[in-house]
Design an enzyme around this catalytic site. Structure first.
Site, PDB file in Angstrom:
ATOM      1  N   ASP A   1       4.875   5.355  17.700  1.00 26.65           N
ATOM      2  CA  ASP A   1       4.511   6.728  18.048  1.00 26.65           C
ATOM      3  C   ASP A   1       5.261   7.619  17.073  1.00 26.65           C
ATOM      4  O   ASP A   1       6.492   7.734  17.135  1.00 26.65           O
ATOM      5  CB  ASP A   1       4.926   7.023  19.488  1.00 26.65           C
ATOM      6  CG  ASP A   1       4.565   8.438  19.941  1.00 26.65           C
ATOM      7  OD1 ASP A   1       4.392   9.320  19.076  1.00 26.65           O
ATOM      8  OD2 ASP A   1       4.488   8.657  21.160  1.00 26.65           O
TER       9      ASP A   1
ATOM     10  N   TYR B   1      -3.399  23.108  17.108  1.00 29.30           N
ATOM     11  CA  TYR B   1      -3.520  22.367  15.858  1.00 29.30           C
ATOM     12  C   TYR B   1      -3.158  23.248  14.666  1.00 29.30           C
ATOM     13  O   TYR B   1      -2.401  22.851  13.772  1.00 29.30           O
ATOM     14  CB  TYR B   1      -4.952  21.851  15.716  1.00 29.30           C
ATOM     15  CG  TYR B   1      -5.191  21.003  14.489  1.00 29.30           C
ATOM     16  CD1 TYR B   1      -4.849  19.651  14.471  1.00 29.30           C
ATOM     17  CD2 TYR B   1      -5.770  21.547  13.345  1.00 29.30           C
ATOM     18  CE1 TYR B   1      -5.064  18.867  13.341  1.00 29.30           C
ATOM     19  CE2 TYR B   1      -5.992  20.777  12.218  1.00 29.30           C
ATOM     20  CZ  TYR B   1      -5.643  19.436  12.219  1.00 29.30           C
ATOM     21  OH  TYR B   1      -5.860  18.668  11.107  1.00 29.30           O
TER      22      TYR B   1
ATOM     23  N   LYS C   1       0.031  22.757  12.032  1.00 37.31           N
ATOM     24  CA  LYS C   1      -0.167  22.501  10.605  1.00 37.31           C
ATOM     25  C   LYS C   1       0.462  23.593   9.738  1.00 37.31           C
ATOM     26  O   LYS C   1       0.918  23.316   8.622  1.00 37.31           O
ATOM     27  CB  LYS C   1      -1.648  22.339  10.304  1.00 37.31           C
ATOM     28  CG  LYS C   1      -2.282  21.112  10.954  1.00 37.31           C
ATOM     29  CD  LYS C   1      -1.571  19.818  10.555  1.00 37.31           C
ATOM     30  CE  LYS C   1      -2.280  18.585  11.072  1.00 37.31           C
ATOM     31  NZ  LYS C   1      -1.634  17.322  10.634  1.00 37.31           N
TER      32      LYS C   1
END
Length: 264
Positions: free
Chosen positions: A60, A153, A157
């Site tokens: 992970d 998201y 980023k």
């Protein structure tokens, strides 16, 4: 032609599919020994396709103990670490800010931003010990401005881009370079449902239509940029976010004139 990565060891996270798988294969073709890491059991297929130059590992990428185990595995296998590619990520769906719960937002940040942080924290010292090398992070055009991903998201980023810059500075004098790639729409494990659906309904030609190349990207195209940034050919490239999006981010949204057609 001399293999660019002969004698070098590379870790690629998110190697079970998409950009990670394509990058792992390209590194191996260029002489590297590659630790193929992913939370998915499909990472074994990536390693099997490569052969003896690959070692699969279930991890992970957003869990510190797993990242430590991954780096230790690379050192135990080959005695060195030269390149770290922190590519693992999740999408977070398409919900708005107001429809995104805290648990989802936190999980996206854990994988997409904490993962690269942990990769740098634990891999960079070992890369420096090997005499220097490269760390490549997968960001996104969604990290540049709005309109290319969910709030979670996109925020994650954007953080990856800044993290590459900060890490490059904090590794001054180590000969360890840190850069990020910012893919546009690319056919990966994360986006495959979108590509598959478009093909099923006969609208595949609409994928990527907003960029000047009028198509989505393929993982191999992104892998070429990843391996370039990791190679000696990019020895003076550091702290940068390299956009690979078919030209999407080169313009503000407009109504474009079709090539070869005259506007009345």
């Amino acid at each position: 032609m001399t293999a660019r990565f002969a004698g070098r060891t590379v870790i690629v996270t998110g190697a079970a599919s998409g950009i990670g798988r394509a990058a792992a294969q390209l590194f191996a073709q260029d002489g590297a020994r590659v630790v193929c890491a992913d939370v998915s059991e499909e990472v074994a297929a990536t390693a099997a396709a490569i052969g003896e130059a690959a070692s699969p590992l279930r991890v992970d990428a957003g869990h510190e103990a797993d990242v430590v185990r991954m780096v230790d595995h690379a050192i135990a296998w080959t005695g060195r670490l030269d390149v770290m590619v922190a590519n693992a990520g999740i999408s977070g769906g398409l919900a708005t800010i107001f429809d995104t719960d805290v648990a989802l937002f936190t999980e996206v940040l854990r994988v997409n931003l904490l993962g690269p942080f942990l990769a740098i924290k634990h891999a960079a010292p070992r890369v420096a010990e090997a005499g220097g090398g490269a760390i490549v992070l997968t960001a996104s055009v969604a990290g540049l401005r709005s309109g290319a991903g969910s709030p979670a998201y996109s925020a994650s980023k954007a953080g990856v881009i800044n993290l590459a810059q900060v890490a490059a500075q904090q590794l001054s004098g180590s000969n360890v370079r840190v850069n990020a790639i910012c893919p546009g729409l690319t056919e990966t494990g994360m986006t495959r449902p979108t590509f598959d659906y478009a093909r099923e309904v006969g609208k595949a030609d609409r994928l990527g239509r907003l960029n000047p190349l009028r198509r989505g990207g393929q993982p191999e195209e992104l892998a070429e940029v990843v391996t370039f940034l990791a190679s000696d050919a990019a020895s003076y490239v550091n702290g940068q976010a390299i956009v690979v999006d078919g030209g999407l981010s080169s313009s503000h949204p407009i109504t474009r004139q079709e090539y070869g057609k005259t506007t009345v």
